[in-house]
Design an enzyme around this catalytic site. Structure first.
Site, PDB file in Angstrom:
ATOM      1  N   ARG A 112       0.815  -1.212   0.000  1.00  0.00           N
ATOM      2  CA  ARG A 112       0.000   0.000   0.000  1.00  0.00           C
ATOM      3  C   ARG A 112       0.849   1.262   0.000  1.00  0.00           C
ATOM      4  O   ARG A 112       0.343   2.352  -0.279  1.00  0.00           O
ATOM      5  CB  ARG A 112      -0.918   0.002   1.235  1.00  0.00           C
ATOM      6  CG  ARG A 112      -1.948  -1.116   1.228  1.00  0.00           C
ATOM      7  CD  ARG A 112      -2.616  -1.276   2.570  1.00  0.00           C
ATOM      8  NE  ARG A 112      -3.468  -0.151   2.908  1.00  0.00           N
ATOM      9  CZ  ARG A 112      -4.782  -0.129   2.790  1.00  0.00           C
ATOM     10  NH1 ARG A 112      -5.408  -1.192   2.311  1.00  0.00           N
ATOM     11  NH2 ARG A 112      -5.486   0.914   3.128  1.00  0.00           N
ATOM     12  N   LYS A 170      -0.102   2.800  -2.739  1.00  0.00           N
ATOM     13  CA  LYS A 170      -0.953   1.979  -3.609  1.00  0.00           C
ATOM     14  C   LYS A 170      -2.416   2.359  -3.471  1.00  0.00           C
ATOM     15  O   LYS A 170      -3.114   2.552  -4.452  1.00  0.00           O
ATOM     16  CB  LYS A 170      -0.749   0.501  -3.254  1.00  0.00           C
ATOM     17  CG  LYS A 170      -1.559  -0.455  -4.118  1.00  0.00           C
ATOM     18  CD  LYS A 170      -1.111  -0.403  -5.559  1.00  0.00           C
ATOM     19  CE  LYS A 170      -1.870  -1.375  -6.433  1.00  0.00           C
ATOM     20  NZ  LYS A 170      -1.535  -1.215  -7.853  1.00  0.00           N
ATOM     21  N   TRP A 226       2.138   6.427   5.669  1.00  0.00           N
ATOM     22  CA  TRP A 226       2.528   7.240   4.520  1.00  0.00           C
ATOM     23  C   TRP A 226       2.336   8.694   4.943  1.00  0.00           C
ATOM     24  O   TRP A 226       1.234   9.124   5.261  1.00  0.00           O
ATOM     25  CB  TRP A 226       1.646   6.894   3.325  1.00  0.00           C
ATOM     26  CG  TRP A 226       2.059   7.520   2.024  1.00  0.00           C
ATOM     27  CD1 TRP A 226       3.055   7.109   1.186  1.00  0.00           C
ATOM     28  CD2 TRP A 226       1.467   8.661   1.392  1.00  0.00           C
ATOM     29  NE1 TRP A 226       3.115   7.917   0.081  1.00  0.00           N
ATOM     30  CE2 TRP A 226       2.159   8.881   0.183  1.00  0.00           C
ATOM     31  CE3 TRP A 226       0.423   9.533   1.750  1.00  0.00           C
ATOM     32  CZ2 TRP A 226       1.832   9.919  -0.685  1.00  0.00           C
ATOM     33  CZ3 TRP A 226       0.104  10.571   0.885  1.00  0.00           C
ATOM     34  CH2 TRP A 226       0.802  10.756  -0.319  1.00  0.00           C
TER      35      TRP A 226
END
Length: 612
Positions: A27, A607, A74
Site C-alpha cells: 500500500r 498503492k 505514509w
C-alpha cells in the site's frame, strides 16, 4: 496508503502484527511501528526503515504481548521521522495510558490541538494523529469504548483508528469514517485491519465495518455499534468468508511484483471475462437493464491510471454505443460547479474500491440528483461496491506493485463490455457485431502472450532510456490515453520526467522540447489516423528527435537513423489500446530496473490512496 493491524488474543500477537504489516507494504509507507501491552505497561517500537528492520528491533527487544496494534504510515502531517511514526501515545511516555494508530486526515486537528494544549497535554509529533490519542485520553473514565465514541464525535475528516489502553489490556477498540476498516473473527482471538490481506492465513472470517461504526474487540468476542451508538445484531454486520490468499504475494520467478503482474495480464483478463457468454446488461447486476435503459449519458469519475481507462472508454462509448460521455478527475469534480442530469449513469473506476477522492466524487454526484451509479472495481467487498447501484468486479487478483498494470487492462475489458451492453440496448450492436467483438475479447489473452514475447526488444530500448531525464509520448484518438498511461508509468517508477500529448498537438507547443536528447515514444496502430501520425513523426525527425515507435506490422513504418521500431504481433481494432499499453508497461519497468529504483515501492507514492 497507511495500514492498520490490531489483535486481542490469548497468545503473543507480535509475530502476527509484524506479518500483517509485511502484507500491507504494497500500500506504500515511509515509517512503521507496533505497540503491545507487556509487563504491565504499553511498549512500542517504531522505524523509518522497512518492516523487516522493525521486525529485527522487535525480536531483539523481546517485545511480546497478548494485545497490540501496528501500523505502516505514509506521511501527510509531518515528515517521515520516528517521532511522527505510529503508534502514538498519550500521557507520560514512560507510562502511557493510550496507544493509537490512524489512517486518514483529521481536518480540525489544529483546533483540537490548541484545546488539548490548554488542558495540559504535550505534543511530541507533528501529526494530526496524536490529537486523537490525547482526545481519547481526555475522555477516558474507565471505559475505552465510551471514550472512543465520545472522541470521534469531535473529529472532522477521515479516519480509521485502532486503540489500546493500559487500564484495559484485554481490549482493542476500532472506529471508521471515510477510511476502510475490517474485523477478523478468530477462535479465542479477534483482529482489526485496514485490509483483509493483513490477516490472510490467520482468519478468513471477515466483517466489513460501515461508516461511523465503532468496534470493541476482545479475545472472547466482537461487539459493533453504529454511528448513533446502537449495538448492532450479527445479521446487520454479517461475517463473510474472504479468502485473501497469502500466496498472491509470492514473487515466484520474477524480480519484482510489477513484472509478475505485467505477465499475469493474460490470466487476469481471462478471469475477468469468465462467465461472459453474451453481451447482456445483467453482467452489471440484476437491475442493470432497467437502469441502463433509463440513462442518456455517462459520467466517469476516477483518479490516476483509472482516469486514463475512463478516457479510453469515452472513445468507445461515443463511437460504438452512441452515448455522450464525460470523464472527470475525481479529486476535482466536486469542487466546481457542474450541470447535473438525473438521467446520467455515474461510473466510478477504482482498483481498491476505497479511493477517497472517487468515493467523495460519487457521493457529490448523488447529492446532485444523479442516482444511477455503476462501479468498475477489483474488490467485491469494498466501500465503492456497497455504495453503487451496479458493479462489474474485475478479477485481476491482488496487485502489489504501486504502478498499476493488470488492474488497468482488466478495467478496460470491463468498460468495453459496458460499451457493448449499452450499444445493444440502444440498438447499435447487431448480432454479427456482437459475436465478432466477443470473439475478439476471448482472443485477448492469447494476443497478449504474443505482446509479452516482445520483452527482449523492449529491454534493449530501456538501456537507452535509463540515461535520459525527459521523454515525450504520442498517441492519436483511442491511443492518446494510452500514451498518457505510458508516460505515467515511466515517471512514477523510473523518476524520468515524461509527458504525453495527442500527436497532432506537437506543433502547438511541445515541439519546442524536441532535440536529439529527447526520446519520443509513439503508439502507431494501423487505424484511420495512421497517415496523420506519420506526418507527426516526420515533424519530430526534422527537429532531430529520436523516435521509439510501437507499430502494427502493416503500418509501413521502417527503421532508420533515429527511428527505432518494435512491431506489434497483430492489429486489434478498437481493442488495440489493451495490447499497446503492455509494451509501455514493460518499457517503464525495465527502464526503472536499469536505473536501480525501487520499482514496487516508488518514492512518495502509495498503492491505496484513502485520503484526499
Amino acid at each position: 496508503m497507511c495500514g492498520i493491524v490490531g489483535a486481542a488474543s490469548a497468545r503473543n500477537i507480535s509475530p502476527i502484527l509484524i506479518e500483517g504489516l509485511k502484507r500491507l507494504e504494497y500500500r506504500g509507507y515511509d515509517s512503521c511501528g507496533i505497540a503491545v501491552y507487556r509487563d504491565g505497561r504499553l511498549q512500542r517500537a517504531r522505524s523509518v526503515s522497512r518492516v523487516a528492520e522493525l521486525e529485527r528491533e522487535v525480536a531483539e527487544s523481546g517485545l511480546e504481548g497478548l494485545t497490540g496494534i501496528a501500523h505502516t504510515r505514509w506521511a501527510t502531517h509531518g515528515a517521515p521521522a520516528v517521532r511522527n511514526a505510529h503508534p502514538h501515545f498519550s500521557r507520560e511516555q514512560s507510562a502511557p495510558r493510550i496507544a493509537l494508530v490512524h489512517n486518514g486526515i483529521i481536518e480540525n486537528h489544529d483546533t483540537l490541538r490548541g484545546e488539548l494544549q490548554a488542558r495540559g497535554y504535550t505534543f511530541e509529533s507533528q501529526t494530526d494523529t496524536e490529537v486523537i490519542a490525547h482526545l481519547i485520553d481526555f475522555h477516558y473514565d474507565g471505559d475505552l469504548l465510551a471514550a472512543v465514541q465520545t472522541a470521534v464525535k469531535q473529529l472532522r475528516g477521515a479516519y480509521a483508528i485502532a486503540v489500546i489502553c493500559h487500564d484495559e489490556p484485554h481490549r482493542v477498540v476500532g472506529a471508521r469514517a471515510g477510511s476502510p476498516l475490517i474485523v477478523g473473527v478468530g477462535h479465542g482471538e479477534n483482529f482489526v485491519a485496514s485490509d483483509a490481506m493483513a490477516i490472510a492465513g490467520i482468519t478468513d472470517q471477515i466483517v466489513y465495518l460501515e461508516e461511523g461504526d465503532v468496534v470493541d474487540l476482545q479475545p472472547s468476542g466482537v461487539w459493533i455499534l453504529n454511528a448513533e451508538g446502537r449495538a448492532l445484531k450479527s445479521e446487520e454486520r454479517p461475517v463473510q468468508t474472504v479468502r485473501a490468499h497469502s500466496s498472491a504475494v509470492e514473487l515466484g520467478p520474477y524480480r519484482h511484483y510489477m513484472q509478475k503482474e505485467i505477465f499475469e495480464q493474460p490470466r487476469a483478463i481471462s478471469d475477468t471475462l469468465q462467465g461472459v457468454e453474451q453481451v447482456s446488461a445483467s453482467l452489471f447486476g440484476e437491475r442493470a437493464e432497467h437502469t441502463l435503459k433509463d440513462i442518456d449519458r455517462v459520467l466517469i469519475l476516477a483518479c490516476g491510471t483509472s482516469y486514463y481507462s475512463g478516457l479510453t472508454a469515452k472513445y468507445w462509448l461515443e463511437a460504438i454505443a452512441k452515448i455522450p460521455c464525460s470523464v472527470e478527475v475525481a479529486s476535482e469534480y466536486r469542487y466546481r460547479e457542474s450541470v447535473p442530469n438525473p438521467r446520467t449513469l455515474v461510473v466510478t473506476i477504482t482498483q481498491s474500491g476505497e479511493t477517497a477522492d472517487t468515493l467523495a466524487a460519487l457521493r457529490h454526484a448523488k447529492s446532485l440528483g444523479m442516482t444511477h451509479s455503476l462501479t468498475i472495481c477489483n474488490v467485491a467487498t469494498s466501500a465503492m461496491v456497497r455504495e453503487c447501484e451496479l458493479a462489474y468486479i474485475t478479477r485481476a487478483g491482488v496487485e502489489i506493485g504501486v504502478a498499476s498494470t493488470k488492474a488497468f487492462t482488466t478495467q478496460l475489458v470491463a468498460l468495453f463490455l459496458l460499451t457493448l451492453s449499452l450499444a445493444k440496448l440502444r440498438g447499435h450492436l447487431s448480432e454479427t457485431e456482437e459475436r465478432t467483438q466477443l470473439n475478439a475479447l476471448r482472443h485477448l489473452p492469447k494476443a497478449l502472450q504474443s505482446v509479452l514475447a516482445l520483452e527482449p526488444q523492449v529491454i534493449a530500448w530501456a538501456e537507452s532510456f535509463a540515461r535520459k531525464e525527459n521523454a515525450l509520448f504520442l498517441g492519436r484518438g483511442l491511443h492518446y490515453p494510452i500514451a498518457l498511461e505510458g508516460a505515467l508509468k515511466l515517471k512514477e517508477i523510473s523518476y524520468i520526467h515524461a509527458e504525453a500529448y495527442p500527436a497532432g498537438e506537437l506543433k502547438h507547443g511541445p515541439l519546442a522540447l524536441v532535440t536529439e536528447a529527447m526520446p519520443v515514444v509513439t503508439i502507431a496502430p494501423n487505424d484511420a489516423l495512421i497517415e496523420k501520425l506519420k506526418s507527426n513523426l516526420q515533424e519530430v525527425r526534422a527537429r532531430g528527435g529520436e523516435l521509439f515507435v510501437f507499430a502494427d506490422a502493416d503500418t509501413h513504418i521502417s527503421r532508420g537513423e533515429g527511428v527505432h521500431v518494435i512491431r506489434m504481433p497483430e492489429h486489434y481494432g478498437v481493442l488495440s489500446p489493451i495490447l499497446h499499453v503492455v509494451p509501455l508497461q514493460l518499457l517503464a519497468y525495465h527502464t526503472a530496473t536499469a536505473r536501480g529504483t525501487d520499482v514496487d515501492k516508488p518514492r512518495n507514492l502509495a498503492k491505496s490512496v484513502t485520503v484526499e
